[in-house]
Design an enzyme around this catalytic site. Structure first.
Site, mmCIF file in Angstrom:
data_model
loop_
_atom_site.group_PDB
_atom_site.id
_atom_site.type_symbol
_atom_site.label_atom_id
_atom_site.label_comp_id
_atom_site.label_asym_id
_atom_site.label_seq_id
_atom_site.Cartn_x
_atom_site.Cartn_y
_atom_site.Cartn_z
ATOM 1 N N ARG A 75 0.839 -1.182 0.000
ATOM 2 C CA ARG A 75 0.000 0.000 0.000
ATOM 3 C C ARG A 75 0.884 1.245 0.000
ATOM 4 O O ARG A 75 2.053 1.194 0.403
ATOM 5 C CB ARG A 75 -0.901 0.009 1.237
ATOM 6 C CG ARG A 75 -1.783 -1.227 1.371
ATOM 7 C CD ARG A 75 -2.525 -1.212 2.701
ATOM 8 N NE ARG A 75 -3.398 -2.372 2.855
ATOM 9 C CZ ARG A 75 -3.026 -3.516 3.421
ATOM 10 N NH1 ARG A 75 -1.787 -3.659 3.884
ATOM 11 N NH2 ARG A 75 -3.876 -4.525 3.531
ATOM 12 N N LYS B 270 -1.855 -2.881 7.936
ATOM 13 C CA LYS B 270 -2.979 -2.490 8.770
ATOM 14 C C LYS B 270 -2.943 -3.239 10.099
ATOM 15 O O LYS B 270 -2.598 -4.407 10.151
ATOM 16 C CB LYS B 270 -4.292 -2.778 8.046
ATOM 17 C CG LYS B 270 -4.532 -1.890 6.829
ATOM 18 C CD LYS B 270 -5.895 -2.154 6.215
ATOM 19 C CE LYS B 270 -6.177 -1.208 5.063
ATOM 20 N NZ LYS B 270 -7.507 -1.439 4.464
ATOM 21 N N HIS C 68 -2.538 2.412 -5.817
ATOM 22 C CA HIS C 68 -3.293 1.181 -5.581
ATOM 23 C C HIS C 68 -3.469 0.380 -6.864
ATOM 24 O O HIS C 68 -3.653 -0.841 -6.820
ATOM 25 C CB HIS C 68 -4.656 1.506 -4.963
ATOM 26 C CG HIS C 68 -5.060 0.556 -3.879
ATOM 27 N ND1 HIS C 68 -4.376 0.443 -2.686
ATOM 28 C CD2 HIS C 68 -6.053 -0.356 -3.817
ATOM 29 C CE1 HIS C 68 -4.950 -0.479 -1.935
ATOM 30 N NE2 HIS C 68 -5.967 -0.985 -2.602
ATOM 31 N N ARG D 245 -0.779 -2.005 -6.977
ATOM 32 C CA ARG D 245 -1.057 -3.108 -6.053
ATOM 33 C C ARG D 245 -2.004 -4.116 -6.710
ATOM 34 O O ARG D 245 -1.788 -5.327 -6.628
ATOM 35 C CB ARG D 245 -1.656 -2.555 -4.759
ATOM 36 C CG ARG D 245 -2.027 -3.591 -3.696
ATOM 37 C CD ARG D 245 -2.375 -2.859 -2.409
ATOM 38 N NE ARG D 245 -3.075 -3.669 -1.460
ATOM 39 C CZ ARG D 245 -2.509 -4.480 -0.557
ATOM 40 N NH1 ARG D 245 -1.191 -4.596 -0.529
ATOM 41 N NH2 ARG D 245 -3.229 -5.175 0.298
ATOM 42 N N HIS E 118 -3.554 -9.419 3.313
ATOM 43 C CA HIS E 118 -5.000 -9.479 3.531
ATOM 44 C C HIS E 118 -5.316 -10.377 4.725
ATOM 45 O O HIS E 118 -4.791 -11.492 4.811
ATOM 46 C CB HIS E 118 -5.721 -10.030 2.300
ATOM 47 C CG HIS E 118 -5.799 -9.051 1.168
ATOM 48 N ND1 HIS E 118 -6.007 -9.428 -0.141
ATOM 49 C CD2 HIS E 118 -5.694 -7.696 1.152
ATOM 50 C CE1 HIS E 118 -6.040 -8.358 -0.903
ATOM 51 N NE2 HIS E 118 -5.853 -7.301 -0.150
ATOM 52 N N TYR F 256 -9.372 -10.790 -7.158
ATOM 53 C CA TYR F 256 -8.459 -10.803 -8.303
ATOM 54 C C TYR F 256 -8.668 -12.021 -9.187
ATOM 55 O O TYR F 256 -8.188 -12.045 -10.311
ATOM 56 C CB TYR F 256 -7.007 -10.740 -7.818
ATOM 57 C CG TYR F 256 -6.729 -9.479 -7.044
ATOM 58 C CD1 TYR F 256 -6.637 -8.257 -7.699
ATOM 59 C CD2 TYR F 256 -6.588 -9.492 -5.661
ATOM 60 C CE1 TYR F 256 -6.415 -7.090 -6.994
ATOM 61 C CE2 TYR F 256 -6.348 -8.330 -4.950
ATOM 62 C CZ TYR F 256 -6.266 -7.129 -5.623
ATOM 63 O OH TYR F 256 -6.050 -5.970 -4.931
#
Length: 321
Positions: free
Chosen positions: A151, A175, A247, A250, A273, A282
């Site tokens: 990110r 995150k 992004h 990414r 994730h 994806y």
């Protein structure tokens, strides 16, 4: 329950998710903005009691978000923030989350994420030229973005001590302060060596400065806004769409890995994730690969039989009388 009490509850909620849930700063800011919008709406429509909204009230709020012309992912995040807020109030024994849980988020991935083909990525990455003021830094940042799938916030916060060029990997903090190890390909390693060892006048890193990898000419840390701006700058030079962002690289990273044969669990780990359901978006992008796998592995998925070759001249069977 008045508007001022709602604002106080939002402050308490932010303190809760920061101290007890350990959410990332960017998530805290986003949820704060989302709930501020909800509080504005509550005041605007004069909701009788925000601690016990009805489904009708919540549906009206979703309609309001659509009227604000927010994108589907933004609306979904607003609803996630709202659900978490009401669950917090439920823990405080002041509200029920039942009604909020009835709300279903919009289908986020009706629209396939924007992905650049490999040649377009190459054009973007090579857009910084020696005549540019920060070409060594900018080239290294673009290489790292695509090599790692990180990110924007993870790239600008990447620390010198977390980059291992000899081994070809770096440690990212994502995150929720979760750490993961991501490989660096030879192009990224070469670009990082050039940037870290280059002169300041050609865009190299200043000798003195903070512990982060990417800095300004004066040694100050860069922000996500800086990274977005430089991607937009080089997209314009490369003739790529205005909608391309950090992004996008990414998304392209994940899609190209799956196209090349990587398994979903590996891509999930590389992207950081928490749920593989997020990574599964994806699988909808590369339809050609899915068709090829189906043809290869399904018992009846083989190619259609080829038509027989045409008969040589003069050998045609005469039509029946």
């Amino acid at each position: 329950m008045g508007y001022s009490q709602l604002l106080a509850d939002i402050v308490a909620f932010r303190d809760y998710i920061q101290s007890e849930r350990g959410l990332a700063e960017n998530t805290l800011l986003a949820y704060g903005r989302d709930l501020a919008r909800y509080a504005h709406w509550v005041e605007q429509v004069q909701l009788p009691d925000y601690t016990h909204p009805t489904l009708k009230h919540l549906a009206a709020y979703v309609a309001f978000l659509h009227e604000e012309q927010l994108a589907a992912p933004s609306i979904a995040r607003h609803l996630v923030a709202l659900k978490m807020f009401y669950r917090f109030l439920q823990l405080e024994e002041r509200a029920s989350a039942t009604t909020v849980n009835l709300l279903s988020s919009p289908n986020l991935w009706e629209r396939v994420p924007q992905v650049l083909p490999p040649p377009a990525v190459e054009t973007l990455i090579t857009a910084p030229q020696p005549g540019d003021r920060f070409h060594l830094r900018d080239r290294a940042m673009l290489e790292v973005l695509y090599a790692t799938g990180c990110r924007a916030s993870e790239v600008v916060n990447l620390k010198l001590n977390d980059v291992y060029l000899d081994s070809g990997f770096c440690k990212c903090v994502g995150k929720g302060s979760k750490q993961r190890v991501v490989p660096l390909n030879r192009h990224a390693v070469t670009a990082l060596r050039a940037y870290l060892g280059g002169g300041v006048d050609e865009g190299g890193r200043p000798a003195a400065g903070p512990e982060v990898v990417f800095t300004s000419k004066t040694g100050r840390p860069l922000t996500r806004i800086h990274l977005w701006a430089l991607v937009k700058k080089y997209c314009k030079r490369a003739g790529l769409p205005k909608t391309v962002s950090p992004h996008t690289l990414r998304h392209s990273f994940a899609t190209h890995l799956l196209s090349g044969g990587a398994d979903l669990r590996t891509v999930q780990e590389l992207l950081g994730h928490a749920s593989i359901a997020t990574t599964q978006i994806y699988t909808h992008v590369d339809r050609d690969r899915l068709k090829a796998l189906h043809r290869q592995f399904h018992p009846r998925g083989g190619a259609q039989p080829s038509p027989p070759p045409p008969a040589p001249p003069g050998s045609e069977t005469p039509p029946a009388a």
